[in-house]
Design an enzyme around this catalytic site. Structure first.
Site, short mmCIF file in Angstrom:
data_model
loop_
_atom_site.label_atom_id
_atom_site.label_comp_id
_atom_site.label_asym_id
_atom_site.label_seq_id
_atom_site.Cartn_x
_atom_site.Cartn_y
_atom_site.Cartn_z
N TYR A 48 34.72 24.39 63.67
CA TYR A 48 35.01 24.92 62.33
C TYR A 48 36.33 24.34 61.84
CZ TYR A 48 36.49 28.13 58.66
OH TYR A 48 36.93 28.66 57.47
N ASP A 63 48.44 29.08 53.52
CA ASP A 63 47.15 28.82 52.86
C ASP A 63 47.08 29.59 51.55
OD1 ASP A 63 44.54 28.16 52.27
OD2 ASP A 63 43.66 29.49 53.77
N ASP A 90 35.77 24.45 55.69
CA ASP A 90 36.24 25.29 54.60
C ASP A 90 36.39 24.42 53.35
OD1 ASP A 90 37.60 27.00 52.90
OD2 ASP A 90 39.15 27.54 54.36
N ASP A 92 37.12 26.02 50.36
CA ASP A 92 37.87 26.89 49.45
C ASP A 92 37.00 27.32 48.27
OD1 ASP A 92 40.25 26.88 51.00
OD2 ASP A 92 40.70 24.88 50.26
N HIS A 117 31.72 26.10 53.40
CA HIS A 117 31.67 27.37 52.68
C HIS A 117 32.53 27.33 51.43
CE1 HIS A 117 35.55 29.10 54.09
NE2 HIS A 117 35.23 28.77 55.32
N GLU A 119 34.03 29.95 48.27
CA GLU A 119 34.40 31.35 48.07
C GLU A 119 34.57 31.68 46.61
OE1 GLU A 119 39.18 31.12 48.85
OE2 GLU A 119 37.81 30.50 50.45
N CYS A 127 44.62 32.74 51.48
CA CYS A 127 43.92 33.06 52.72
C CYS A 127 43.24 34.42 52.57
CB CYS A 127 44.93 33.10 53.87
SG CYS A 127 44.30 33.86 55.38
N ARG A 162 30.86 32.59 50.48
CA ARG A 162 31.82 33.60 50.93
C ARG A 162 32.28 34.43 49.73
NH1 ARG A 162 37.78 32.16 53.50
NH2 ARG A 162 38.89 33.46 51.99
N GLU A 192 34.07 38.36 53.52
CA GLU A 192 35.39 38.20 54.15
C GLU A 192 36.16 39.49 54.23
OE1 GLU A 192 37.21 36.88 56.14
OE2 GLU A 192 38.49 35.30 55.29
N ASN A 216 34.00 36.59 60.56
CA ASN A 216 35.26 35.87 60.70
C ASN A 216 36.21 36.66 61.58
OD1 ASN A 216 37.19 33.89 60.35
ND2 ASN A 216 37.87 34.64 58.36
#
Length: 298
Positions: A48, A63, A90, A92, A117, A119, A127, A162, A192, A216
């Site tokens: 990941y 982040d 990721d 974002d 993913h 989000e 983050c 996400r 999340e 997660n």
């Protein structure tokens, strides 16, 4: 590991096979090519690429949306090239609106990742385990998921949706959003930062059968660190351990530097470290030697 002249025929198909397996797929985080190789060498079936770790390792910052899509894709490309196992990355927010997502998905796909993913946070994001997050309207995120589905050329590229809405609008909203994202074409759902085991169980129970689910296990984050057996019992298909490798590397570097500062040399720390020859073997020097011999010419 990712040899210079070989590689798997389809890490994307392999990822889908692994997700369909009997237990949750464990994906340790990697923040660069070296940490990715270490994950693979430890025997894990998937890597990941953590956005948190990518940001920390590339620019030494938190982040909070400071990296561009191009920087993230570049890291994903290096990580995917370094290993033979599938890489989930990721991506974002997709770095903009639905039209931007079209390019983001194409770029990540060309980089060689097996999955990514997206989000529903406002861009720039934070983050998922930090305070102060904001989310875009659910309908806007539905459009972004639809754009991602339309953009991918390989139907095996895994698209994970996400939602960060639990911390902003409550768990009911997060679950409803996840269902809408599945209807828009997401392959896997990722709610999340639930903050209690009861909330984790609600996510699993209410989204069971809708799509495979991500848990997660953010080291030190807001979600309770429940055992893997419990995660499996609840029915999660993919478990991310995003930043443990980064934290371990940080602790190791700090320890070495403390010894160097105190003693003037790192000699006292050397017994705990890989040897020079062992490390060069780990990163593929024997393969390079073989290739040099093979292509030395007559």
């Amino acid at each position: 590991m990712g040899d210079l002249l070989s590689g798997p025929t389809s890490p994307r198909a392999r990822l889908r096979e692994l997700l369909a397996g009997p237990g949750p797929l464990v994906a340790p985080g990697a923040y660069d090519a070296l940490s990715a190789r270490l994950v693979e060498q430890a025997g894990f079936d998937v890597v990941y690429m953590t956005g948190f770790g990518t940001t920390a390792s590339l620019i030494g910052r938190p982040d909070v949306g400071l990296l561009s899509g191009a920087e993230m894709v570049d890291n994903a490309r290096r990580i995917a090239a370094a290993v033979d196992v599938p890489v989930i990355a990721d991506a974002d927010t997709g770095y903009g609106n639905a039209v931007t997502v079209l390019r983001t998905v194409r770029e990540y796909e060309q980089a060689g990742v097996a999955g990514l993913h997206l989000e529903d946070q406002v861009h720039p994001k934070k983050c998922g385990h930090m305070s102060g997050k904001e989310v875009i309207p659910a309908g806007e995120m539905v459009g972004k998921i639809q754009a991602a589905v339309a953009a991918r050329r390989d139907p095996d590229l895994l698209l994970i949706a996400r939602t960060d809405a639990a911390a902003v609008e409550g768990l009911d909203s997060a679950i409803a959003r996840a269902g809408a994202y599945a209807a828009a074409g997401a392959d896997v759902l990722f709610v999340e930062a639930p903050t209690s085991e009861d909330d984790i169980a609600r996510v699993a129970g209410e989204l069971a059968g809708v799509a495979p689910l991500v848990f997660n296990w953010a080291e030190g984050g807001r979600t309770p660190p429940i055992p893997l057996a419990r995660i499996a019992e609840l029915g999660f298909s993919l478990v991310l351990f995003p930043i443990g490798t980064l934290l371990a590397a940080t602790a190791g570097i700090r320890s070495l530097l403390a010894t160097l500062r105190a003693d003037g040399t790192p000699a006292a720390a050397m017994p705990e470290l890989p040897t020079f020859d062992g490390f060069t073997d780990l990163i593929g020097l024997p393969e390079v030697r073989d290739l040099e011999a093979r292509f030395a010419g007559p």
